[in-house]
Design a protein around this motif. Structure first.
Motif, mmCIF file in Angstrom:
data_model
loop_
_atom_site.group_PDB
_atom_site.id
_atom_site.type_symbol
_atom_site.label_atom_id
_atom_site.label_comp_id
_atom_site.label_asym_id
_atom_site.label_seq_id
_atom_site.Cartn_x
_atom_site.Cartn_y
_atom_site.Cartn_z
ATOM 1 N N THR A 166 0.839 -1.196 0.000
ATOM 2 C CA THR A 166 0.000 0.000 0.000
ATOM 3 C C THR A 166 0.873 1.244 0.000
ATOM 4 O O THR A 166 0.501 2.272 -0.515
ATOM 5 C CB THR A 166 -0.914 0.017 1.234
ATOM 6 N N GLY A 167 2.041 1.132 0.606
ATOM 7 C CA GLY A 167 2.966 2.255 0.616
ATOM 8 C C GLY A 167 3.627 2.396 -0.748
ATOM 9 O O GLY A 167 3.478 1.570 -1.648
ATOM 10 N N LYS A 168 4.425 3.433 -0.876
ATOM 11 C CA LYS A 168 5.074 3.720 -2.140
ATOM 12 C C LYS A 168 6.353 2.881 -2.285
ATOM 13 O O LYS A 168 7.039 2.614 -1.306
ATOM 14 C CB LYS A 168 5.444 5.204 -2.168
ATOM 15 N N VAL A 169 6.639 2.454 -3.462
ATOM 16 C CA VAL A 169 7.836 1.665 -3.717
ATOM 17 C C VAL A 169 8.647 2.307 -4.825
ATOM 18 O O VAL A 169 8.105 2.683 -5.872
ATOM 19 C CB VAL A 169 7.448 0.223 -4.122
ATOM 20 N N LEU A 170 9.948 2.447 -4.602
ATOM 21 C CA LEU A 170 10.842 2.964 -5.643
ATOM 22 C C LEU A 170 11.888 1.905 -5.940
ATOM 23 O O LEU A 170 12.217 1.083 -5.092
ATOM 24 C CB LEU A 170 11.535 4.251 -5.164
ATOM 25 N N ARG A 171 12.440 1.977 -7.174
ATOM 26 C CA ARG A 171 13.413 0.967 -7.558
ATOM 27 C C ARG A 171 14.690 1.615 -8.041
ATOM 28 O O ARG A 171 14.698 2.745 -8.530
ATOM 29 C CB ARG A 171 12.849 0.090 -8.671
ATOM 30 N N GLY A 172 15.770 0.844 -7.881
ATOM 31 C CA GLY A 172 17.080 1.156 -8.452
ATOM 32 C C GLY A 172 17.415 2.630 -8.471
ATOM 33 O O GLY A 172 17.504 3.278 -7.433
ATOM 34 N N GLY A 173 17.593 3.178 -9.656
ATOM 35 C CA GLY A 173 18.069 4.545 -9.812
ATOM 36 C C GLY A 173 17.130 5.617 -9.274
ATOM 37 O O GLY A 173 17.541 6.772 -9.119
ATOM 38 N N ASP A 174 15.886 5.259 -8.989
ATOM 39 C CA ASP A 174 14.950 6.251 -8.455
ATOM 40 C C ASP A 174 15.115 6.494 -6.954
ATOM 41 O O ASP A 174 14.509 7.397 -6.396
ATOM 42 C CB ASP A 174 13.493 5.791 -8.687
ATOM 43 N N ILE A 175 15.910 5.635 -6.320
ATOM 44 C CA ILE A 175 16.058 5.741 -4.858
ATOM 45 C C ILE A 175 17.012 6.887 -4.527
ATOM 46 O O ILE A 175 18.138 6.919 -5.026
ATOM 47 C CB ILE A 175 16.599 4.419 -4.272
ATOM 48 N N PRO A 176 16.576 7.824 -3.710
ATOM 49 C CA PRO A 176 17.441 8.956 -3.372
ATOM 50 C C PRO A 176 18.775 8.490 -2.780
ATOM 51 O O PRO A 176 18.817 7.526 -1.998
ATOM 52 C CB PRO A 176 16.619 9.736 -2.346
ATOM 53 N N GLU A 177 19.821 9.185 -3.136
ATOM 54 C CA GLU A 177 21.178 8.850 -2.689
ATOM 55 C C GLU A 177 21.299 8.822 -1.161
ATOM 56 O O GLU A 177 22.114 8.096 -0.606
ATOM 57 C CB GLU A 177 22.181 9.874 -3.245
ATOM 58 N N VAL A 178 20.472 9.638 -0.499
ATOM 59 C CA VAL A 178 20.599 9.776 0.954
ATOM 60 C C VAL A 178 20.435 8.431 1.667
ATOM 61 O O VAL A 178 20.979 8.232 2.756
ATOM 62 C CB VAL A 178 19.582 10.816 1.471
ATOM 63 N N TYR A 179 19.736 7.504 1.037
ATOM 64 C CA TYR A 179 19.537 6.204 1.690
ATOM 65 C C TYR A 179 20.812 5.363 1.753
ATOM 66 O O TYR A 179 20.857 4.367 2.460
ATOM 67 C CB TYR A 179 18.426 5.406 0.985
ATOM 68 N N ARG A 180 21.811 5.753 0.988
ATOM 69 C CA ARG A 180 23.081 5.015 1.046
ATOM 70 C C ARG A 180 23.960 5.476 2.203
ATOM 71 O O ARG A 180 25.023 4.907 2.452
ATOM 72 C CB ARG A 180 23.841 5.157 -0.276
ATOM 73 N N GLY A 182 26.589 4.412 10.618
ATOM 74 C CA GLY A 182 26.384 3.740 9.333
ATOM 75 C C GLY A 182 25.429 2.566 9.380
ATOM 76 O O GLY A 182 25.275 1.844 8.394
ATOM 77 N N GLY A 183 24.750 2.361 10.498
ATOM 78 C CA GLY A 183 23.906 1.186 10.661
ATOM 79 C C GLY A 183 22.734 1.117 9.692
ATOM 80 O O GLY A 183 22.260 0.034 9.355
ATOM 81 N N ALA A 184 22.234 2.262 9.223
ATOM 82 C CA ALA A 184 21.068 2.266 8.342
ATOM 83 C C ALA A 184 21.439 2.639 6.902
ATOM 84 O O ALA A 184 20.558 2.903 6.087
ATOM 85 C CB ALA A 184 20.006 3.234 8.875
ATOM 86 N N ALA A 185 22.715 2.620 6.607
ATOM 87 C CA ALA A 185 23.146 2.919 5.230
ATOM 88 C C ALA A 185 22.963 1.666 4.376
ATOM 89 O O ALA A 185 23.431 0.595 4.735
ATOM 90 C CB ALA A 185 24.607 3.361 5.223
ATOM 91 N N ALA A 186 22.254 1.800 3.246
ATOM 92 C CA ALA A 186 21.899 0.635 2.429
ATOM 93 C C ALA A 186 22.703 0.618 1.132
ATOM 94 O O ALA A 186 22.793 1.629 0.440
ATOM 95 C CB ALA A 186 20.405 0.668 2.121
ATOM 96 N N GLY A 187 23.251 -0.541 0.810
ATOM 97 C CA GLY A 187 24.040 -0.677 -0.412
ATOM 98 C C GLY A 187 23.471 -1.741 -1.334
ATOM 99 O O GLY A 187 22.267 -2.035 -1.315
ATOM 100 N N ALA A 188 24.354 -2.330 -2.141
ATOM 101 C CA ALA A 188 23.959 -3.293 -3.163
ATOM 102 C C ALA A 188 23.188 -4.475 -2.558
ATOM 103 O O ALA A 188 23.485 -4.942 -1.464
ATOM 104 C CB ALA A 188 25.206 -3.809 -3.870
ATOM 105 N N GLY A 189 22.183 -4.937 -3.295
ATOM 106 C CA GLY A 189 21.465 -6.147 -2.887
ATOM 107 C C GLY A 189 20.492 -5.947 -1.750
ATOM 108 O O GLY A 189 20.030 -6.915 -1.151
ATOM 109 N N SER A 190 20.128 -4.700 -1.468
ATOM 110 C CA SER A 190 19.270 -4.472 -0.298
ATOM 111 C C SER A 190 17.906 -3.917 -0.669
ATOM 112 O O SER A 190 17.743 -3.206 -1.654
ATOM 113 C CB SER A 190 19.959 -3.511 0.679
ATOM 114 N N LEU A 191 16.947 -4.275 0.157
ATOM 115 C CA LEU A 191 15.644 -3.631 0.155
ATOM 116 C C LEU A 191 15.615 -2.708 1.368
ATOM 117 O O LEU A 191 15.853 -3.146 2.495
ATOM 118 C CB LEU A 191 14.526 -4.668 0.246
ATOM 119 N N ILE A 192 15.365 -1.433 1.111
ATOM 120 C CA ILE A 192 15.285 -0.473 2.217
ATOM 121 C C ILE A 192 13.836 -0.421 2.676
ATOM 122 O O ILE A 192 12.928 -0.197 1.875
ATOM 123 C CB ILE A 192 15.711 0.935 1.773
ATOM 124 N N LEU A 193 13.655 -0.611 3.949
ATOM 125 C CA LEU A 193 12.314 -0.579 4.540
ATOM 126 C C LEU A 193 12.227 0.691 5.369
ATOM 127 O O LEU A 193 12.705 0.747 6.496
ATOM 128 C CB LEU A 193 12.145 -1.837 5.398
#
Lengths: 450, 450
Positions: free
Chosen positions: A12-26, A75-86
C-alpha cells in the motif's frame, strides 16, 4: 536480484526501484556511504507493508535495511547493493497515551520530540532526549538504545522501553514485554531488540514509559580554567549525592565554536559545564551544585529562568553543528568510568597532537560519555587517514581506561573491528549464535553491528 | 547416570552424591518439590569449579540446576532426577567497590544485604531490595530479575546490573556488559541473562551499580477504610508528580496478621499503606503524600525517626511470614497497570469467595505489583485443589486487566502453563530458539521457565 513487479504492487505504501532511490539512503549522518546501489525502497505505511516487504525480500534474496530518520552516527542504516530499504518513518501514529499508567504506545516512525510534546499535554514527558530528538524516530532510538542529555538521572532509551512489536525474519509479528511497570515473564526480548541495530527484526511499535514533568528545573552553568578542574567539579557534584538531570561538559574550542555559530557573546573558558537539577529537590540540589562548582571556579551562574536555560543548552546543542562547518567530522562516542574523564580528555588531546588532527571534545560528564569530534578539513587530502588513526587511538584509550567504544551511537559498520577487541571471542560468538537463531538466512542488515 | 569418580575428585569444592544430598535442594520457598532425587551436589568454591561441573555434567548426561540461597518462589531452583546441583553460594566475595564510579563487582553468592552494608561504608547503597535480601544471593536475584520495595523509584535488579560473568553450556566463561554508566556495544546480553532463571548459563559474578545513600528519608503511613480508597490514594500520589521510594499496600487481614505476629498493638483498618520519600526533595514530597492521603483518610502518620520507620516497615515485611503460620501458602505475584489496582483487588476477593479460599493481598502499589497469598490449611484436604483453581483465576484476571502473571518471582515450574497464554506462540518460539542457540543440548534447568 530484484523483487517481482507483482510483489511490489502488493504494497500500500510507495515503492521505488534502483536509480529512483534517493542517494541519501546510502548514507546516514556519520558520512559513511554504502557500496553499490540498493535495489528497492519500500515506504511502508503500516505493519502489513512491513511484513510483506520482509517476506518479499527474503524470497527475492535481498537483504533488509530498516530506515527511520536516517540520523544514525555509525552507518547502521546505510543501504548498499542487494538491499531492500524498509523506510518505516511513515508509521508515525501515537496509538495511545494512558496518562494514569504513565505509558504510551507509539509506532516506530514517531519522533521522540513529537511524543514528548503529546505527553506534555497530560503533565507527562518522554525522558529519553537524544540530541537528534527532532529528526530521529523512536524506532531508530530503540534500535540504537539512544542516549542523550538526561541519562544521568533518567536513563537511556532502553530504560523507558517496556515492550515492542517486531516483525521477524519469517514475517511473523512478535510482541515483547508488557505495559506494566514491572514484569519478568520469560526472557527479556525487549532488551534484546533494544540496541540491536536492525539485525534481529524490524521494530514497528513500542510501549514506552512516561514520567511526570518535574515540578521545578534549575540550570547551573560554570566556566573553568581547564578540563581537569571541570571534570573534578563534576565528580565532586556526584560525590555530594546530587543526582543532576543533566551534567554536560564542553572543552575550550567546542564552547567557542558553539558561541560563534549562535552569534552569542559568551564568556570564554578552558572548559564549560552546564548542569540541570529538577524535581522537588531541585533548589537544594542546585545550591549544592553551585557551591561545589564554586570550589573549582569563581564563574558560576545559576537560574530558573527558562529562556536563560534554553540559551545555555543551545550552546551545548550547537557544539556539533558548529564543528561540522569546518569539514567532515568523525563523531566518536566513548564512555569511561566517571573517575577517568579528565584522564581521557588529556589522552585525547595528546592523540590530536600526535596525529595532527583537530579533535574537540564535549559530552555527558555525568555518565562519563565523551564525544571527541575529529574534524577533517576538505582542503587537507591526508586529514582523513590521520583522523581514522586518531579514532583508533581514542578507542584504545577507552578500553584501556575500563570503558567502551560506544555509549549511545552503536557499532554500525564503523566500529565493527573494535567490537571484538572490547568484548572478546566468547561474547562475539554468543551474539552471533543469537543472531543466527533469529535470522538464520542473514536477512537483516548483514555486515552491520557484529 | 552418574558422574565418574575421577571427575568428582577434580573439584576443589565439596561434592555429595545421591542419598547424601539434603532434601532441601529438591524444593525452594514456593513449596514445590521436584520429582526424583538429584544425582550430584557440587558446592562450588570458585569459577573453575563451576566450569568443570558444567563440562562434567554435560559429559555424564546430567542436567545442571544452579542453586543460590534457595529462596525462589516459583520452583526454578528445585532439583530432581537426573540433575547435578551447582550450589554457587560459596562464591561469596565482594571483589571490588569503586566508590568514585558507584560500581561494585561481586561474586554470585553474595547477598544483597551484605553488599548493601559494604556499600554503606562508602556512603553508597545497593538499591535492589527484595524481601529475601538477607537470605537470597545476588546471583539468584539477577537470575529472577528480583524486585522488592524500592522499585517504584529505583527500579528492579536488572536496572542495577551493568555486566555479568556467565559460564556457558560448553564451559566457556562469558563476560557481558561493562562497568561504565552507559554502553551499547553489541547485543544486550546482560539483560538477556538477567531474569533467565538458570536456563542459559551459570551466573558467577556481576558488576552492579551503586547509588548514594539518600540525604533524607521520611516515612508516611496511612490507614484506610477499604482497599479501594487506599488504591485511589496511591494513584493520586503518583499523579501529583511525587516519586516515592516506596509505596506498599496491605489489605485488612494482612495488616492484622502482621501486627499479631510482631506483637504490636497497631491500628486496625480496611487497608494500610506505607510510603517513603527520600533524597533532597524528601520533605516536600512527604508533605504532598500526607496531604494526598489525607483526602482519603483522616489517619495519616508522618515521621523521619528511623526507629518508627523501621517498625512500620517491619509490619509490611511480616505480612508473608504471618500468613505462613496458617499452612502452606501459594505466593502469587501479578502486576496490573497501576490504574487497575483496586479492580484487581476486588476481583481477587471475589475469586476467594468463589473458591472458598483464604486469600490475603499485599504488594507494591507504586508498581501495580500485587502478591495475593492463598493460604492452604493443613487440616483441609481439599484446600490445595481449590487454591490452585483460585490461582488460575488470579492469573486470568491479571491478563484481562492488561497485566502480567509475574512481576518479580519468575515463571519457574509453577507458571509455565500461563506463559504461553500471556505471550503467545511467536514470543514463546522466539525464546525457545534463543535457548536452543545458547544451550543446544538442554543442559540448563530443563522443564523450567519456558
Amino acid at each position: 536480484m530484484a523483487l517481482p513487479t507483482d510483489e511490489i504492487r502488493a504494497f500500500t505504501g510507495k515503492v521505488l526501484r534502483g536509480g529512483d532511490i534517493p542517494e541519501v539512503y546510502r548514507t546516514d549522518r556519520s558520512g559513511y556511504v554504502a557500496a553499490g546501489e540498493p535495489e528497492v525502497l519500500v515506504l511502508a505505511a503500516d505493519v502489513d507493508d512491513v511484513r510483506r516487504a520482509v517476506v518479499a525480500a527474503a524470497g527475492a534474496g535481498l537483504s533488509v535495511v530498516v530506515r527511520g530518520g536516517g540520523s544514525g552516527l555509525a552507518g547502521g542504516a546505510a543501504a548498499g547493493a542487494g538491499s531492500l530499504i524498509l523506510d518505516v518513518s511513515g508509521l508515525n501514529r501515537i496509538l495511545e497515551i494512558a496518562a494514569d499508567d504513565e505509558v504510551a504506545v507509539v509506532e516506530a516512525g514517531v519522533s521522540a520530540a513529537v511524543l514528548d510534546a503529546a505527553a506534555h499535554r497530560h503533565g507527562l514527558r518522554y525522558t529519553p532526549d537524544p540530541a537528534s530528538t527532532a529528526i530521529s524516530t523512536i524506532g531508530g532510538n530503540i534500535a540504537t538504545n539512544a542516549g542523550g542529555l538526561r541519562c544521568v538521572k533518567y536513563g537511556v532509551t532502553g530504560d523507558a522501553t517496556l515492550g515492542l512489536d517486531v516483525v521477524l525474519a519469517d514475517g511473523q509479528l512478535l510482541h515483547t514485554g508488557r505495559r506494566t511497570a514491572k514484569g519478568v515473564a520469560g526472557l527479556d526480548l525487549t532488551s534484546l531488540f533494544t540496541g540491536s541495530e536492525g539485525i534481529l527484526g524490524v521494530i514497528v511499535a513500542a510501549t514506552v514509559r512516561l514520567r511526570p514533568v518535574p515540578i521545578d528545573t534549575i540550570t547551573i552553568a560554570a566556566y573553568f580554567d581547564d578540563v581537569e578542574s571541570a571534570a573534578a567539579a563534576c565528580a565532586a557534584v556526584l560525590a555530594a549525592r546530587v543526582r543532576p538531570a543533566m551534567l554536560e561538559l564542553l572543552d575550550e574550542s567546542s564552547l567557542r565554536e558553539a558561541q560563534d555559530l549562535l552569534g552569542v557573546r559568551g564568556e570564554s573558558a578552558g572548559a564549560f559545564v552546564v548542569a540541570q537539577t529538577d524535581g522537588f529537590g531541585a533548589r537544594a540540589e542546585a545550591d549544592i551544585v553551585a557551591k561545589t562548582f564554586g570550589e573549582f571556579t569563581s564563574r558560576v551562574r545559576t537560574g530558573s529562568d527558562p529562556d536563560a536555560a534554553a540559551e545555555l543548552l543551545a550552546v551545548r546543542r550547537a557544539a556539533l553543528p558548529a564543528l561540522e562547518r569546518h569539514g567532515r567530522v568523525l563523531i566518536e562516542d566513548i564512555v569511561v568510568p566517571r573517575s577517568r574523564i579528565a584522564t581521557a580528555v588529556r589522552r585525547i588531546t595528546e592523540t590530536a597532537a600526535r596525529h595532527r588532527s583537530r579533535i574537540n571534545t564535549f559530552g555527558h560528564a555525568g555518565d562519563g560519555n565523551l564525544h571527541p569530534i575529529i574534524v577533517v578539513p576538505a582542503d587537507d587530502p591526508d586529514a582523513y587517514t590521520r583522523a581514522v588513526a586518531a579514532a583508533d587511538e581514542i578507542f584504545a584509550t577507552a578500553l584501556e581506561l575500563g570503558g567502551t567504544i560506544t555509549g549511545e551511537h552503536g557499532v554500525g559498520v564503523l566500529k565493527r573491528a573494535w567490537l571484538a577487541r572490547e568484548q572478546g571471542p566468547t561474547a562475539l560468538r554468543t551474539q552471533q549464535s543469537i543472531r543466527h537463531a533469529l535470522d538464520p538466512n542473514g536477512l537483516f542488515n548483514p555486515g552491520k553491528a557484529l
